[in-house]
Scaffold this motif. Structure first.
Motif, mmCIF file in Angstrom:
data_model
loop_
_atom_site.group_PDB
_atom_site.id
_atom_site.type_symbol
_atom_site.label_atom_id
_atom_site.label_comp_id
_atom_site.label_asym_id
_atom_site.label_seq_id
_atom_site.Cartn_x
_atom_site.Cartn_y
_atom_site.Cartn_z
ATOM 1 N N ALA A 201 42.256 2.294 -2.599
ATOM 2 C CA ALA A 201 42.098 0.836 -1.734
ATOM 3 C C ALA A 201 41.952 -0.244 -2.305
ATOM 4 O O ALA A 201 42.073 -1.386 -1.630
ATOM 5 C CB ALA A 201 41.012 1.147 -0.622
ATOM 6 N N TYR A 202 41.931 -0.327 -3.749
ATOM 7 C CA TYR A 202 41.577 -1.387 -4.505
ATOM 8 C C TYR A 202 42.645 -2.100 -5.135
ATOM 9 O O TYR A 202 43.648 -1.206 -5.726
ATOM 10 C CB TYR A 202 40.581 -1.143 -5.459
ATOM 11 C CG TYR A 202 39.323 -0.639 -4.784
ATOM 12 C CD1 TYR A 202 38.195 -1.697 -4.570
ATOM 13 C CD2 TYR A 202 38.928 0.709 -4.416
ATOM 14 C CE1 TYR A 202 37.099 -1.302 -4.120
ATOM 15 C CE2 TYR A 202 37.852 1.041 -3.868
ATOM 16 C CZ TYR A 202 36.881 -0.036 -3.493
ATOM 17 O OH TYR A 202 35.723 0.582 -3.192
ATOM 18 N N ASP A 203 42.829 -3.536 -5.305
ATOM 19 C CA ASP A 203 43.512 -4.139 -6.387
ATOM 20 C C ASP A 203 42.664 -4.113 -7.582
ATOM 21 O O ASP A 203 41.581 -4.683 -7.605
ATOM 22 C CB ASP A 203 43.970 -5.310 -5.756
ATOM 23 C CG ASP A 203 45.081 -5.699 -4.969
ATOM 24 O OD1 ASP A 203 45.712 -4.564 -4.624
ATOM 25 O OD2 ASP A 203 45.327 -6.659 -4.432
ATOM 26 N N ILE A 204 43.267 -3.897 -8.647
ATOM 27 C CA ILE A 204 42.471 -3.640 -9.916
ATOM 28 C C ILE A 204 43.005 -4.785 -11.235
ATOM 29 O O ILE A 204 44.205 -4.672 -11.233
ATOM 30 C CB ILE A 204 42.563 -2.260 -10.491
ATOM 31 C CG1 ILE A 204 42.030 -1.344 -9.429
ATOM 32 C CG2 ILE A 204 41.680 -2.093 -11.788
ATOM 33 C CD1 ILE A 204 42.170 0.116 -9.575
ATOM 34 N N TYR A 205 42.196 -5.329 -11.526
ATOM 35 C CA TYR A 205 42.704 -6.604 -12.618
ATOM 36 C C TYR A 205 41.891 -6.052 -13.982
ATOM 37 O O TYR A 205 40.646 -5.859 -13.988
ATOM 38 C CB TYR A 205 42.433 -7.852 -12.251
ATOM 39 C CG TYR A 205 43.142 -8.160 -11.042
ATOM 40 C CD1 TYR A 205 44.363 -9.093 -11.027
ATOM 41 C CD2 TYR A 205 42.726 -7.981 -9.633
ATOM 42 C CE1 TYR A 205 45.071 -9.450 -10.008
ATOM 43 C CE2 TYR A 205 43.568 -8.223 -8.496
ATOM 44 C CZ TYR A 205 44.741 -9.057 -8.587
ATOM 45 O OH TYR A 205 45.567 -9.378 -7.614
#
Length: 239
Positions: A201-205
Motif C-alpha cells: 500500500a506504500y510509496d517508498i523513497y
C-alpha cells in the motif's frame, strides 16, 4: 541550467558533516526529492540532494547536507569550494539544477515509507518538510540509519517533529548503539522488514548507495509485496 550562487553559510552539523546554504542568482524550480550538481569543472559535476523543501523559500534558497570526511575528497572539495566562495563574498559557486526523477509524487497521497542512510537524510528531509508544511495527513514512516547516533545529526529534531505530527512515525536505526539505547540496532532495511508484513500500500523513497537501493527493491518486492513502480530512488536510473 548552470546557475551562479552566493554561499550564505557553511556550518557543521556533526563531525565531518556540513550544512551549506546557497542563494542562487535566480530561483530554482524543483520538486521535493530532487538534487543539484555542484559544478567543479566543465566535466566535473557532483550530485547532492537538496535538503530544503521547494515550498519554503520558493527556490530562492537551497540547503545541502554534505558528509565530507578527510578521505572523501569528492565531497570535501565541494565543501572547501563553498567555504572559499563564502569568504570571497561573491556568487561564484556554480550549480546545475534541478536533476533527478525520484521526486515526491505528492498528488498520489499514498502512505509513505522514507528510508535514508547517513547524509541521504537530506533527500527525505525535503519530502518530509514538504508533506508537513502542505498539511498532508497520510501516514509517513521515516527510517534513518547510521553507524552510530552521531551520524543521525537531526535526531532530536525528528523526534520533536514526530511528537508534533501524529501522522509521522520516526524510527532511528544505529549499527553501534550507545549505552541505554532503546531504539533499533542493525541495518535500516532489515528494520523496515521487521516492522511491515506488507508494503503493497506504500510509496517508498530510498536514499543510499546503489547496493542499498538494489537490495531494498529485491527485499521489499519479493518478500513484502511492494510494487516496483511504487519504489523511488535516484539509483534506479542506473540499476
Amino acid at each position: 541550467m548552470t546557475i551562479n550562487c552566493e554561499v550564505l553559510s557553511v556550518s557543521s552539523l556533526t563531525n565531518n558533516t556540513y550544512r551549506i546554504l546557497l542563494k542562487p542568482a535566480q530561483p530554482v524550480d524543483y520538486k521535493a526529492g530532487q538534487y543539484l550538481l555542484a559544478v567543479m569543472g566543465e566535466k566535473d559535476k557532483r550530485p547532492f540532494s537538496i535538503a530544503s523543501s521547494p515550498c519554503r523559500q520558493n527556490g530562492h534558497e537551497l540547503e545541502l547536507h554534505i558528509g565530507a570526511a578527510d578521505e572523501n575528497a569528492y565531497a570535501s572539495e565541494v565543501v572547501k569550494a563553498a567555504q572559499a566562495t563564502y569568504e570571497k563574498g561573491d556568487n561564484s559557486f556554480l550549480i546545475e539544477a534541478p536533476h533527478g526523477n525520484a521526486w515526491l509524487r505528492d498528488e498520489r497521497q499514498r502512505p509513505l515509507v522514507l528510508i535514508a542512510g547517513g547524509t541521504g537524510f537530506s533527500y527525505v528531509r525535503s519530502m518530509l518538510d514538504h508533506c508537513l508544511s502542505q498539511g498532508f495527513d497520510q501516514p509517513i514512516f521515516l527510517y534513518w540509519g547510521g553507524r552510530d547516533l552521531s551520524q543521525l545529526y537531526a535526531n532530536e529534531e525528528m523526534e520533536a517533529l514526530a511528537l508534533k505530527n501524529s501522522q509521522l512515525t520516526y524510527i532511528p536505526v544505529v549499527e553501534n548503539a550507545p549505552e541505554g539505547w532503546s531504539g533499533k540496532v542493525g541495518n535500516v532495511l532489515e528494520a523496515v522488514m521487521e516492522d511491515f508484513v506488507s508494503l503493497s500500500a506504500y510509496d517508498i523513497y530510498i536514499a543510499g548507495r546503489f547496493e542499498m537501493a538494489g537490495a531494498a527493491r529485491e527485499m521489499f518486492c519479493n518478500e513484502r509485496g511492494a510494487e516496483r513502480d511504487h519504489l523511488f530512488a535516484d539509483a534506479y536510473a542506473f540499476l
